[in-house]
Enzyme design. Structure first.
Site, mmCIF file in Angstrom:
data_model
loop_
_atom_site.group_PDB
_atom_site.id
_atom_site.type_symbol
_atom_site.label_atom_id
_atom_site.label_comp_id
_atom_site.label_asym_id
_atom_site.label_seq_id
_atom_site.Cartn_x
_atom_site.Cartn_y
_atom_site.Cartn_z
ATOM 1 N N SER A 36 30.042 59.205 38.733
ATOM 2 C CA SER A 36 29.738 58.768 40.100
ATOM 3 C C SER A 36 29.369 59.895 41.045
ATOM 4 O O SER A 36 28.826 59.640 42.123
ATOM 5 C CB SER A 36 30.932 58.000 40.676
ATOM 6 O OG SER A 36 32.117 58.773 40.599
ATOM 7 N N ASP A 318 35.556 58.682 50.363
ATOM 8 C CA ASP A 318 36.498 57.670 49.890
ATOM 9 C C ASP A 318 37.581 58.327 49.043
ATOM 10 O O ASP A 318 37.811 59.526 49.143
ATOM 11 C CB ASP A 318 35.772 56.542 49.138
ATOM 12 C CG ASP A 318 35.207 56.976 47.789
ATOM 13 O OD1 ASP A 318 35.374 58.161 47.421
ATOM 14 O OD2 ASP A 318 34.599 56.140 47.089
ATOM 15 N N HIS A 321 35.425 60.679 46.235
ATOM 16 C CA HIS A 321 34.067 61.213 46.346
ATOM 17 C C HIS A 321 33.857 61.992 47.633
ATOM 18 O O HIS A 321 34.210 61.510 48.714
ATOM 19 C CB HIS A 321 33.056 60.068 46.266
ATOM 20 C CG HIS A 321 33.180 59.255 45.017
ATOM 21 N ND1 HIS A 321 33.807 58.030 44.994
ATOM 22 C CD2 HIS A 321 32.788 59.508 43.747
ATOM 23 C CE1 HIS A 321 33.785 57.553 43.753
ATOM 24 N NE2 HIS A 321 33.176 58.432 42.982
#
EC number: 3.1.1.-
Length: 343
Positions: A36, A318, A321
């Site tokens: 991610s 978040d 990240h």
């Protein structure tokens, strides 16, 4: 000490990028593989809970629209591609999406949020494994041949492209979870991760890749999710998880150094991207870079359900990240390192 290093390398990167031709002449494209940190939207098309295509993701993106990127705006893939003078946005490669001919020629993203170099990690989270991403790259090559029409040109594009790779973050995050503990030591597991990484790189090499920018694992013990579960009211980093991460990163760096002289990787170049050190510097010295919060996330946590008003003041957007601003800060020395090491 590391702060000074980032500052000096940032000055060098500004000089290198500004003195280069207006259009990049060193790299033909950028291809992103992994998790991610690099995913620009591939999980949108998967049956997984790990998605970034809903509010409050994308609040700082163009038109404030969520695209599947795990952050408030652009992610590391986009920022590095722009820094290398390739393009501003790298589209996600999904076989059900239509991608322009120009994007096919200048690079796409195969990364999948939640992916790991350990197949078990990817299967558990129902995302694209490293092997799945290699298969997608093979499919991409077929499309590129139809667009370019010349085998020699396809080979030139692939061999002169930067292959940006981020693997291991999810493997180490789930390794310490009681439900997924393997019957082996952490040192044994990190050594296996390096072996799996070598196979992944070799698979890409056999398909024409020659320029690899391989990222180490982030200081996962200092991610907001681990601070919340381990650090209590003080928000301490999970030092055990960081030690395991450091062990893997050290082994990975040594591995890349040895691959560069192996016959199996003839003519290949490798750059180890130290995202651990650069991001840890922001975590330890946030105010030096214009941040006011390095422990808590801007959003998507029990204590931050509603996103903060100024995500650029947060190191993390978040639970796991970095914010777009954090990516922009750490990318400056890294772009210089990649440009110098893979040119």
């Amino acid at each position: 000490m590391f702060r000074g290093k980032i500052f000096v390398l940032s000055l060098f990167s500004i000089y290198v990028l500004s003195s280069a031709a207006e259009k990049n002449t060193s790299f033909s494209a950028l291809f992103a593989f992994g998790d991610s940190v690099l995913d620009t939207g591939n999980n949108n098309f998967l049956l997984t809970l790990l998605k970034g295509n809903y509010w409050p993701y994308g609040l700082s993106f163009d038109y404030k629209f969520p695209t599947g990127r795990f952050g408030n705006g652009r992610v590391f893939t986009d920022i590095v591609a722009e820094g290398l003078q390739i393009k501003r946005l790298v589209p996600a490669y999904s076989k059900i999406r239509r991608i322009s001919s120009e994007d096919l020629k200048t690079g796409v993203c195969f990364a999948s949020g939640g992916s790991g170099i350990d197949d078990l990690t990817s299967r558990t989270l129902r995302v694209l494994s490293a092997g799945d991403q290699v298969k997608d790259f093979k499919d991409y090559l077929k499309k590129l041949r139809r667009v370019v029409k010349r085998k020699k040109k396809v080979k030139e594009i692939v061999s002169n492209a930067v292959f940006l790779i981020s693997e291991g973050n999810n493997d180490l995050g789930y390794f310490v979870a009681p439900a997924l503990l393997r019957l082996q030591s952490t040192t044994t597991y990190t050594s296996k991760m390096v072996v799996w990484t070598r196979k992944f790189l070799k698979d890409l090499y056999d398909l024409g890749a020659r320029k690899f920018a391989v990222m180490g694992v982030m200081p996962v013990g200092c991610l907001p999710i681990h601070r919340a579960s381990f650090g209590g009211v003080f928000g301490w980093c999970n030092f055990l998880l960081n030690r395991i991460t450091e062990d893997f990163n050290m082994k990975l760096q040594k591995g890349l150094t040895s691959y560069a002289v192996e016959y199996d990787f003839k003519d290949a170049k490798f750059v180890y991207v130290d995202i651990y050190g650069t991001l840890m510097d922001l975590v330890k010295n946030p105010m030096a870079y214009g941040f006011t919060e390095a422990k808590k996330a801007c959003c998507c946590m029990p204590n931050a359900i509603i996103p903060c008003f100024h995500p650029d003041k947060y190191v993390f957007y978040d639970f796991a990240h970095p914010s777009q601003k954090a990516y922009e800060v750490i990318s400056k020395p890294i772009v210089y390192q990649i440009a110098k090491g893979l040119a």
